[in-house]
Design an enzyme around this catalytic site. Structure first.
Site, PDB file in Angstrom:
ATOM      1  N   THR A  68       2.668   4.612 -11.766  1.00  0.00           N
ATOM      2  CA  THR A  68       2.246   2.897 -11.502  1.00  0.00           C
ATOM      3  C   THR A  68       2.439   1.847 -13.038  1.00  0.00           C
ATOM      4  N   GLY A 107      -4.208   8.914 -14.992  1.00  0.00           N
ATOM      5  CA  GLY A 107      -4.697  10.096 -15.593  1.00  0.00           C
ATOM      6  C   GLY A 107      -4.550  10.515 -16.417  1.00  0.00           C
ATOM      7  N   GLU A 350      -4.173   5.161  -5.384  1.00  0.00           N
ATOM      8  CA  GLU A 350      -3.396   6.108  -4.295  1.00  0.00           C
ATOM      9  C   GLU A 350      -3.141   4.520  -3.280  1.00  0.00           C
TER      10      GLU A 350
HETATM   11  C1  LIG Z   1     -15.201  15.923  -5.629  1.00  0.00           C
HETATM   12  C2  LIG Z   1     -14.935  15.781  -6.201  1.00  0.00           C
HETATM   13  C3  LIG Z   1     -13.102  16.065  -7.006  1.00  0.00           C
HETATM   14  C4  LIG Z   1     -12.477  14.531  -6.760  1.00  0.00           C
HETATM   15  C5  LIG Z   1     -10.686  15.145  -5.695  1.00  0.00           C
HETATM   16  C6  LIG Z   1     -10.406  13.924  -6.134  1.00  0.00           C
HETATM   17  C7  LIG Z   1      -9.069  14.276  -5.507  1.00  0.00           C
HETATM   18  C8  LIG Z   1      -7.649  13.839  -5.776  1.00  0.00           C
HETATM   19  C9  LIG Z   1      -7.538  12.290  -6.942  1.00  0.00           C
HETATM   20  C10 LIG Z   1      -7.031  12.313  -8.593  1.00  0.00           C
HETATM   21  C11 LIG Z   1      -6.983  11.214  -8.524  1.00  0.00           C
HETATM   22  C12 LIG Z   1      -5.865  10.444  -8.213  1.00  0.00           C
HETATM   23  C13 LIG Z   1      -5.752   8.793  -9.298  1.00  0.00           C
HETATM   24  C14 LIG Z   1      -5.053   7.694  -8.786  1.00  0.00           C
HETATM   25  C15 LIG Z   1      -3.721   8.425  -9.175  1.00  0.00           C
HETATM   26  C16 LIG Z   1      -2.661   6.932  -8.410  1.00  0.00           C
HETATM   27  O1  LIG Z   1      -3.154   5.877  -8.269  1.00  0.00           O
HETATM   28  S1  LIG Z   1      -0.602   7.531  -8.536  1.00  0.00           S
HETATM   29  C17 LIG Z   1      -0.182   5.819  -7.829  1.00  0.00           C
HETATM   30  C18 LIG Z   1      -0.163   5.872  -6.452  1.00  0.00           C
HETATM   31  N1  LIG Z   1       0.070   4.363  -6.064  1.00  0.00           N
HETATM   32  C19 LIG Z   1      -0.038   4.308  -5.225  1.00  0.00           C
HETATM   33  O2  LIG Z   1      -0.443   4.919  -3.873  1.00  0.00           O
HETATM   34  C20 LIG Z   1       1.520   3.176  -4.339  1.00  0.00           C
HETATM   35  C21 LIG Z   1       1.008   2.686  -3.004  1.00  0.00           C
HETATM   36  N2  LIG Z   1       2.227   2.069  -1.883  1.00  0.00           N
HETATM   37  C22 LIG Z   1       2.694   2.829  -1.390  1.00  0.00           C
HETATM   38  O3  LIG Z   1       2.718   3.681  -0.824  1.00  0.00           O
HETATM   39  C23 LIG Z   1       4.344   1.920  -1.507  1.00  0.00           C
HETATM   40  O4  LIG Z   1       4.625   1.260  -1.219  1.00  0.00           O
HETATM   41  C24 LIG Z   1       3.954   1.649   0.599  1.00  0.00           C
HETATM   42  C25 LIG Z   1       2.538   0.259   0.586  1.00  0.00           C
HETATM   43  C26 LIG Z   1       3.792   2.841   1.409  1.00  0.00           C
HETATM   44  C27 LIG Z   1       5.482   0.574   0.840  1.00  0.00           C
HETATM   45  O5  LIG Z   1       6.186   1.953   0.789  1.00  0.00           O
HETATM   46  P1  LIG Z   1       7.757   1.400   1.206  1.00  0.00           P
HETATM   47  O6  LIG Z   1       8.976   1.873   0.141  1.00  0.00           O
HETATM   48  O7  LIG Z   1       7.523  -0.542   0.972  1.00  0.00           O
HETATM   49  O8  LIG Z   1       7.403   0.802   2.951  1.00  0.00           O
HETATM   50  P2  LIG Z   1       7.335  -0.058   3.838  1.00  0.00           P
HETATM   51  O9  LIG Z   1       9.162  -0.822   3.117  1.00  0.00           O
HETATM   52  O10 LIG Z   1       6.332  -0.137   3.907  1.00  0.00           O
HETATM   53  O11 LIG Z   1       7.755   0.593   4.673  1.00  0.00           O
HETATM   54  C28 LIG Z   1       9.048   1.716   5.143  1.00  0.00           C
HETATM   55  C29 LIG Z   1       8.542   3.085   6.547  1.00  0.00           C
HETATM   56  O12 LIG Z   1       8.429   4.198   6.014  1.00  0.00           O
HETATM   57  C30 LIG Z   1       7.005   4.296   6.429  1.00  0.00           C
HETATM   58  N3  LIG Z   1       6.375   4.796   5.043  1.00  0.00           N
HETATM   59  C31 LIG Z   1       6.086   4.350   4.444  1.00  0.00           C
HETATM   60  N4  LIG Z   1       5.133   4.838   3.300  1.00  0.00           N
HETATM   61  C32 LIG Z   1       5.366   6.852   3.580  1.00  0.00           C
HETATM   62  C33 LIG Z   1       5.053   8.088   3.100  1.00  0.00           C
HETATM   63  N5  LIG Z   1       4.247   8.079   2.805  1.00  0.00           N
HETATM   64  N6  LIG Z   1       5.376   8.481   4.463  1.00  0.00           N
HETATM   65  C34 LIG Z   1       5.939   8.332   5.404  1.00  0.00           C
HETATM   66  N7  LIG Z   1       6.724   7.495   6.122  1.00  0.00           N
HETATM   67  C35 LIG Z   1       6.017   6.567   4.573  1.00  0.00           C
HETATM   68  C36 LIG Z   1       6.268   3.485   6.754  1.00  0.00           C
HETATM   69  O13 LIG Z   1       5.397   3.293   7.842  1.00  0.00           O
HETATM   70  C37 LIG Z   1       7.275   2.093   7.293  1.00  0.00           C
HETATM   71  O14 LIG Z   1       8.030   2.924   8.745  1.00  0.00           O
HETATM   72  P3  LIG Z   1       8.578   2.132   9.425  1.00  0.00           P
HETATM   73  O15 LIG Z   1       7.417   1.676   9.878  1.00  0.00           O
HETATM   74  O16 LIG Z   1      10.148   1.231   8.683  1.00  0.00           O
HETATM   75  O17 LIG Z   1       9.121   3.301  10.679  1.00  0.00           O
HETATM   76  C1  LIG Z   2      -8.584   4.789 -12.548  1.00  0.00           C
HETATM   77  C2  LIG Z   2      -7.406   4.668 -12.073  1.00  0.00           C
HETATM   78  C3  LIG Z   2      -6.532   5.428 -11.725  1.00  0.00           C
HETATM   79  C4  LIG Z   2      -5.461   5.375 -11.502  1.00  0.00           C
HETATM   80  N1  LIG Z   2      -4.496   6.988 -12.315  1.00  0.00           N
HETATM   81  C5  LIG Z   2      -3.331   6.936 -11.529  1.00  0.00           C
HETATM   82  C6  LIG Z   2      -2.533   7.620 -12.165  1.00  0.00           C
HETATM   83  O1  LIG Z   2      -2.704   8.810 -11.915  1.00  0.00           O
HETATM   84  N2  LIG Z   2      -1.281   7.614 -11.595  1.00  0.00           N
HETATM   85  C7  LIG Z   2      -0.490   6.215 -11.650  1.00  0.00           C
HETATM   86  O2  LIG Z   2       0.578   6.250 -10.690  1.00  0.00           O
HETATM   87  N3  LIG Z   2      -1.365   5.113 -10.972  1.00  0.00           N
HETATM   88  C8  LIG Z   2      -2.696   5.388 -11.270  1.00  0.00           C
HETATM   89  N4  LIG Z   2      -3.351   4.166 -10.670  1.00  0.00           N
HETATM   90  C9  LIG Z   2      -2.800   2.838 -10.408  1.00  0.00           C
HETATM   91  C10 LIG Z   2      -3.135   2.565  -8.987  1.00  0.00           C
HETATM   92  O3  LIG Z   2      -2.480   3.585  -8.502  1.00  0.00           O
HETATM   93  C11 LIG Z   2      -2.535   1.074  -8.670  1.00  0.00           C
HETATM   94  O4  LIG Z   2      -3.998   0.413  -9.580  1.00  0.00           O
HETATM   95  C12 LIG Z   2      -2.474   0.966  -7.262  1.00  0.00           C
HETATM   96  O5  LIG Z   2      -2.289   1.344  -6.375  1.00  0.00           O
HETATM   97  C13 LIG Z   2      -3.350  -0.513  -6.601  1.00  0.00           C
HETATM   98  O6  LIG Z   2      -1.794  -0.580  -7.351  1.00  0.00           O
HETATM   99  P1  LIG Z   2      -2.147  -2.404  -8.154  1.00  0.00           P
HETATM  100  O7  LIG Z   2      -2.715  -2.816  -9.485  1.00  0.00           O
HETATM  101  O8  LIG Z   2      -0.478  -3.176  -8.865  1.00  0.00           O
HETATM  102  O9  LIG Z   2      -2.558  -3.633  -6.626  1.00  0.00           O
HETATM  103  P2  LIG Z   2      -1.930  -4.592  -6.477  1.00  0.00           P
HETATM  104  O10 LIG Z   2      -1.366  -4.325  -5.495  1.00  0.00           O
HETATM  105  O11 LIG Z   2      -1.561  -5.530  -8.090  1.00  0.00           O
HETATM  106  O12 LIG Z   2      -3.027  -5.247  -5.843  1.00  0.00           O
HETATM  107  C14 LIG Z   2      -3.782  -6.631  -6.053  1.00  0.00           C
HETATM  108  C15 LIG Z   2      -4.535  -7.553  -4.640  1.00  0.00           C
HETATM  109  O13 LIG Z   2      -2.850  -7.967  -4.622  1.00  0.00           O
HETATM  110  C16 LIG Z   2      -2.404  -7.278  -2.969  1.00  0.00           C
HETATM  111  N5  LIG Z   2      -1.627  -7.210  -2.402  1.00  0.00           N
HETATM  112  C17 LIG Z   2      -0.504  -6.707  -2.505  1.00  0.00           C
HETATM  113  N6  LIG Z   2       0.526  -6.508  -2.327  1.00  0.00           N
HETATM  114  C18 LIG Z   2      -0.176  -6.836  -1.206  1.00  0.00           C
HETATM  115  C19 LIG Z   2      -0.252  -6.525   0.168  1.00  0.00           C
HETATM  116  N7  LIG Z   2       1.701  -6.419   0.635  1.00  0.00           N
HETATM  117  N8  LIG Z   2       0.207  -7.648   1.377  1.00  0.00           N
HETATM  118  C20 LIG Z   2      -1.122  -8.160   1.448  1.00  0.00           C
HETATM  119  N9  LIG Z   2      -1.849  -8.126  -0.300  1.00  0.00           N
HETATM  120  C21 LIG Z   2      -1.193  -7.318  -0.911  1.00  0.00           C
HETATM  121  C22 LIG Z   2      -3.832  -5.680  -2.536  1.00  0.00           C
HETATM  122  O14 LIG Z   2      -4.316  -6.095  -1.591  1.00  0.00           O
HETATM  123  C23 LIG Z   2      -5.270  -6.375  -4.309  1.00  0.00           C
HETATM  124  O15 LIG Z   2      -6.516  -7.408  -3.311  1.00  0.00           O
HETATM  125  C24 LIG Z   2      -4.733   4.407 -11.772  1.00  0.00           C
HETATM  126  C25 LIG Z   2      -5.238   3.301 -11.031  1.00  0.00           C
HETATM  127  C26 LIG Z   2      -6.655   3.602 -11.545  1.00  0.00           C
HETATM  128  C27 LIG Z   2      -8.093   1.595 -11.111  1.00  0.00           C
END
Ligand SMILES: CCCCCCCCCCCCCCCC(=O)SCCNC(=O)CCNC(=O)[C@H](O)C(C)(C)COP(=O)(O)OP(=O)(O)OC[C@H]1O[C@@H](n2cnc3c(N)ncnc32)[C@H](O)[C@@H]1OP(=O)(O)O
Ligand SMILES: Cc1cc2nc3c(=O)[nH]c(=O)nc-3n(C[C@H](O)[C@H](O)[C@H](O)COP(=O)(O)OP(=O)(O)OC[C@H]3O[C@@H](n4cnc5c(N)ncnc54)[C@H](O)[C@@H]3O)c2cc1C
Length: 581
Positions: A68, A107, A350
Site C-alpha cells: 500500500t 505492519g 487486506e
Molecule cells: C488470533 C489472531 C491471529 C491473527 C492472524 C491474522 C492473519 C494475518 C494478518 C496479517 C496482518 C495483515 C495486515 C494487512 C496487510 C495488508 O493490508 S496488505 C495490502 C492488501 N491490499 C489489498 O488487499 C488490495 C485490494 N485490492 C486488490 O486486491 C485488487 O486491486 C483488486 C481489488 C482485486 C482488483 O485487482 P485488479 O488487478 O484491478 O483486477 P480487476 O480488473 O478487478 O480484475 C481482473 C480479473 O482478475 C481477477 N482477480 C483479481 N484478483 C485476483 C486474485 N487475487 N486471484 C485471482 N484472480 C484475481 C478478478 O476476479 C478478475 O477476473 P475476471 O472477472 O476478469 O475473470
Molecule cells: C491496520 C492496518 C494495517 C495495514 N497493514 C498493511 C500492510 O502490512 N501492508 C500493506 O501493504 N498495507 C497495509 N494496510 C493497508 C490496507 O491494505 C489498505 O488500507 C486497504 O487495502 C484499503 O485501501 P485504501 O486505504 O486505499 O482505501 P480506499 O480504497 O481509499 O477506500 C476508501 C473508500 O473508497 C471506497 N472505494 C475504493 N475503491 C472503490 C471501488 N472500486 N468501488 C467502490 N468503492 C471503492 C472504499 O469502499 C472505501 O469506502 C494496512 C491498513 C490498516 C488499516
C-alpha cells in the site's frame, strides 16, 4: 517465538495459531510471520527460498509486506513505486517518484523490519508489466540502521493495534540485484526479457492467503468476545425480572440472550467456513504447483466473500458483546475495547470489504450470464441458473431454509443483472452502469456469501463426529443462526416468494424458543472454546468469575493510584482552586 520453535511450528503457520493473541494491542511481528513468510513460500523460487527462508525462520531477517502507498491501497494496479531493470548492472532500481508513491501502513515497517517484500511496477526493456514482488533489504542486518537510499519511519498512533509499528518507506534510486525479484511465477532474464506467469494474478497470491487467515482469526476474536460477555452475563445480577424477586443473572433476560447466542453461533459459522476455504486453498496451491490455475478464480472469490463477511460479523459481534456488558464493557481491562480495535481493522485491510464484495458481485454476474448461455461455471455459483428445488424439502426444515437462501440469492442476482442491462441501455457504458448498480451488487454479494456460510454451517453440523448431546446443541445453534439471518434479511425472502409473512412469524417464534432452549448451554459452549485466562486478558471473562475482585485489583494498577495526591494537583488544580476564577 520461542514457543513456535519449541512446538516446531513453521513461521508461516504462526498466524493461524493463537500465538499473536498474547499481545493484545497488536504485534510488530505479525506481518513477518504471516504475509512475509507466505510471500517467500509462494512467490519465491526454490533457490530464493533456500537463501531467505532459513534466515527468516531464525528471525535474522524480519520482514514485512510493503504494498500500500499513501495514494493507493485498493487499486493495486495504480501503485507508483517503480522497479526499473538496468541491463548494464543486472539490477533493479527502486524509486518513489511522488509523495503519493510513499509506502504507507505496512505492519512492522517503522522500526522492526529489516527487509520487505515490496510490490512495485516492473519496467524492463522500456515496457511496464504491472505490480510485481521484490525482496528488499531495508536495514543493515547488524546495526539495524536504514540503508542509504531507503527512507523509513513510523506513521503515528492509530485507532488500535498501537504496539505494532506501521511504517512508511521511500526509495531514492535504490538498487537491488535482479535475482531479488520473486521469480517463482514470472521472471526477468539477464538480458531483460520478461517471462510471464501462467496466470496474471499469481503475484496477488499473498493477499489471497492472508484473507483466508483473517477468516480464521475473526472466529477466534469473536470467540474471545462472546466468552467474556457470556461469563460476565452469568455473574452479573441486575434489576428485577419479577417485581420483588431477587435480581436475576442478566443472562436470564431474553434481550441479553438475543445479543449473545447468535454471535456464539456465528463463531462456529465463521470457523466452519474458514476450514472449508482453507481446504480449498491447499488444493489450489497443490494444483498451481502442477501448473493448473483453473480453480484460482473460485478461491479468489471465496476468500474475498468470507473475509468480508467474517470481518463484518466479528466486528459487529464484538461491539454487541461490549454493549452487553454495560459500563464494565467500556473499561480497557474487560479486554473488549482492544478486541474491537484489533478486529475492526480487518474490515479495511487486506482489501476493503466493499471492494472485495464488488469482486464477488462481478463473478456472480459473469457466472449468471455464462450459465444462461449454457457455458461451464464453477461449482459455488452453479446454483444461479440451476432449477429451483424448493418443493423437495419439508417446509421450514433446515434444508428448506438453505434452499430459500439459495433461491433468494439467485433471484437477487437475476434482478440486479436485469437492472444492469437497463442501466447499460441508458448509459451506453458498462462501467457507468456498473457504478449505478453497485449498491445492489454489494447486496447480491452479501446474500451469496451468507448463503455459503449458512450452507457450510449446516453441512458441517450434519457430518460432524460428536456425541448425540453435543450434536443436538450444535444443531440448535445452527438452526438459530439460519433463522436469525433470515429474520435480518426478510425482505429478500419475501421478494423471492420463498417465504411468506406467516412463515417469517413462525420462524421468529421458533427463534425465541431457541433462545430459551440454548440459554443453559451458553456458558458450557464458551467454556468449550477453552481460552486460557492469560489469553482472554479480561477482568470480566476469567474462568473463576471473580469479576468485581478483578476489576478492583486491576484499578490498583492505574499509575494515578501510586500516590494519594497527584502531581497535577500541585501544578494545575491547586492554583485553579485558589485563583477565585
Ligand atoms: C488470533 C489472531 C491471529 C491473527 C492472524 C491474522 C492473519 C494475518 C494478518 C496479517 C496482518 C495483515 C495486515 C494487512 C496487510 C495488508 O493490508 S496488505 C495490502 C492488501 N491490499 C489489498 O488487499 C488490495 C485490494 N485490492 C486488490 O486486491 C485488487 O486491486 C483488486 C481489488 C482485486 C482488483 O485487482 P485488479 O488487478 O484491478 O483486477 P480487476 O480488473 O478487478 O480484475 C481482473 C480479473 O482478475 C481477477 N482477480 C483479481 N484478483 C485476483 C486474485 N487475487 N486471484 C485471482 N484472480 C484475481 C478478478 O476476479 C478478475 O477476473 P475476471 O472477472 O476478469 O475473470
Ligand atoms: C491496520 C492496518 C494495517 C495495514 N497493514 C498493511 C500492510 O502490512 N501492508 C500493506 O501493504 N498495507 C497495509 N494496510 C493497508 C490496507 O491494505 C489498505 O488500507 C486497504 O487495502 C484499503 O485501501 P485504501 O486505504 O486505499 O482505501 P480506499 O480504497 O481509499 O477506500 C476508501 C473508500 O473508497 C471506497 N472505494 C475504493 N475503491 C472503490 C471501488 N472500486 N468501488 C467502490 N468503492 C471503492 C472504499 O469502499 C472505501 O469506502 C494496512 C491498513 C490498516 C488499516
Amino acid at each position: 517465538m520461542r514457543k513456535l520453535a519449541e512446538h516446531n511450528i513453521p513461521l508461516r503457520e504462526a498466524s493461524i495459531t493463537q500465538v499473536h493473541s498474547v499481545l493484545r494491542d497488536g504485534n510488530p511481528l505479525i506481518v513477518h510471520t504471516s504475509m512475509f513468510a507466505n510471500a517467500l513460500a509462494s512467490l519465491a523460487n526454490p533457490k530464493q527460498q533456500q537463501q531467505w527462508v532459513p534466515l527468516a525462520e531464525k528471525n535474522r531477517i524480519i520482514g514485512t509486506y510493503a504494498q500500500t502507498e499513501i495514494g493507493h491501497g485498493t487499486f493495486v494496479r495504480g501503485l507508483e513505486t517503480t522497479a526499473i531493470f538496468d541491463p548494464e548492472t543486472k539490477e533493479f532500481v527502486l524509486h518513489s517518484p511522488t509523495i503519493t508513491s510513499t509506502k504507507w501502513w505496512p505492519g512492522g515497517l517503522g522500526k522492526t523490519a529489516n527487509a520487505a517484500i515490496v510490490m512495485a511496477q516492473l519496467y524492463t526493456q522500456g515496457k511496464c508489466y504491472g505490480p510485481h514482488p521484490f525482496f528488499v533489504q531495508l536495514r543493515d542486518f547488524d546495526t539495524h540502521h536504514s540503508l542509504p537510499g531507503v527512507i523509513l519511519g513510523e506513521i503515528g498512533p492509530r485507532l488500535g493495534i498501537n504496539s505494532q509499528d506501521n511504517g512508511y518507506l521511500r526509495f531514492d534510486h535504490y538498487r537491488i540485484p535482479r535475482t531479488n525479484m520473486l521469480m517463482r511465477h514470472s521472471q526477468v532474464l539477464e538480458d531483460g526479457s520478461y517471462v510471464k506467469p501462467i496466470h496474471n494474478k499469481l503475484s496477488y497470491g499473498t493477499m489471497v492467503w492472508t484473507r483466508v487467515a483473517i477468516v480464521h482469526s475473526c472466529s477466534k476474536k469473536l470467540a474471545c468476545a462472546v466468552t467474556i460477555a457470556t461469563r460476565y452475563s452469568a455473574v452479573r445480577h441486575q434489576s428485577e425480572l419479577v417485581p420483588g424477586k431477587p435480581e436475576p443473572q442478566i443472562l436470564e433476560y431474553q434481550t441479553q440472550q438475543y445479543k449473545l447466542l447468535p454471535h456464539i453461533a456465528s463463531v462456529f459459522a465463521i470457523l466452519f467456513s474458514a476450514s472449508s476455504v482453507l481446504r480449498m486453498q491447499r488444493n489450489v496451491a497443490a494444483s498451481i504447483s502442477k501448473g493448473n490455475v483453473e480453480l484460482l478464480p473460485e478461491l479468489h472469490i471465496l476468500s474475498c466473500a468470507m473475509k468480508a463477511l467474517s470481518s463484518q460479523d466479528s466486528t459487529q459481534g464484538i461491539e454487541t458483546c461490549r454493549l452487553a456488558c454495560g459500563g464494565h464493557g467500556y473499561i480497557a481491562s474487560s479486554g473488549l475495547p482492544s478486541l474491537y480495535t484489533s478486529t475492526t481493522c480487518t474490515i479495511t485491510y487486506e482489501g476493503e470489504n466493499t471492494v472485495l464484495l464488488l469482486q464477488v458481485a462481478r463473478y456472480l454476474i459473469k457466472s449468471y450470464r455464462a450459465g444462461l448461455e449454457g457455458l461451464p461455471v464453477l461449482p459455488s455459483v452453479m446454483y444461479l441458473t440451476a432449477p429451483s428445488a424448493m418443493h423437495q424439502s419439508p417446509p421450514l426444515s433446515n434444508q428448506a431454509l438453505i434452499e430459500a437462501f439459495r433461491i433468494s440469492s439467485a433471484n437477487l442476482v437475476k434482478e440486479t443483472e436485469s437492472r444492469l442491462c437497463r442501466q447499460f441501455n441508458l448509459e451506453q457504458n458498462f462501467h457507468y452502469a456498473w457504478n449505478r448498480c453497485s449498491v445492489a451488487l454489494v447486496h447480491c454479494a452479501e446474500l451469496h456469501s451468507r448463503y455459503y456460510m449458512c450452507e457450510k454451517f449446516l453441512s458441517t453440523v450434519e457430518s460432524i463426529r460428536a456425541s448425540d448431546r453435543v450434536r443436538s446443541v450444535l444443531q440448535d445453534l445452527c438452526r438459530l443462526y439460519l433463522i436469525h439471518h433470515i429474520t435480518l434479511n426478510q425482505g429478500h425472502f419475501l421478494r423471492s416468494g420463498t417465504l411468506s409473512g406467516v412463515d417469517l412469524s413462525t420462524l421468529e417464534e421458533e427463534m425465541y424458543e431457541l433462545l430459551a432452549k440454548l440459554r443453559p448451554q451458553a456458558v458450557p459452549l464458551v467454556d468449550a472454546f477453552d481460552f486460557r485466562d492469560e489469553l482472554l486478558g479480561s477482568t470480566l471473562g476469567a474462568w473463576d468469575g471473580r469479576v468485581y475482585e478483578r476489576l478492583y485489583e486491576e484499578a490498583q494498577k492505574s499509575p494515578l493510584n501510586k500516590t494519594d495526591v497527584s502531581k497535577a494537583y500541585h501544578k494545575y488544580l491547586q492554583p485553579l482552586m485558589k485563583s477565585n476564577l
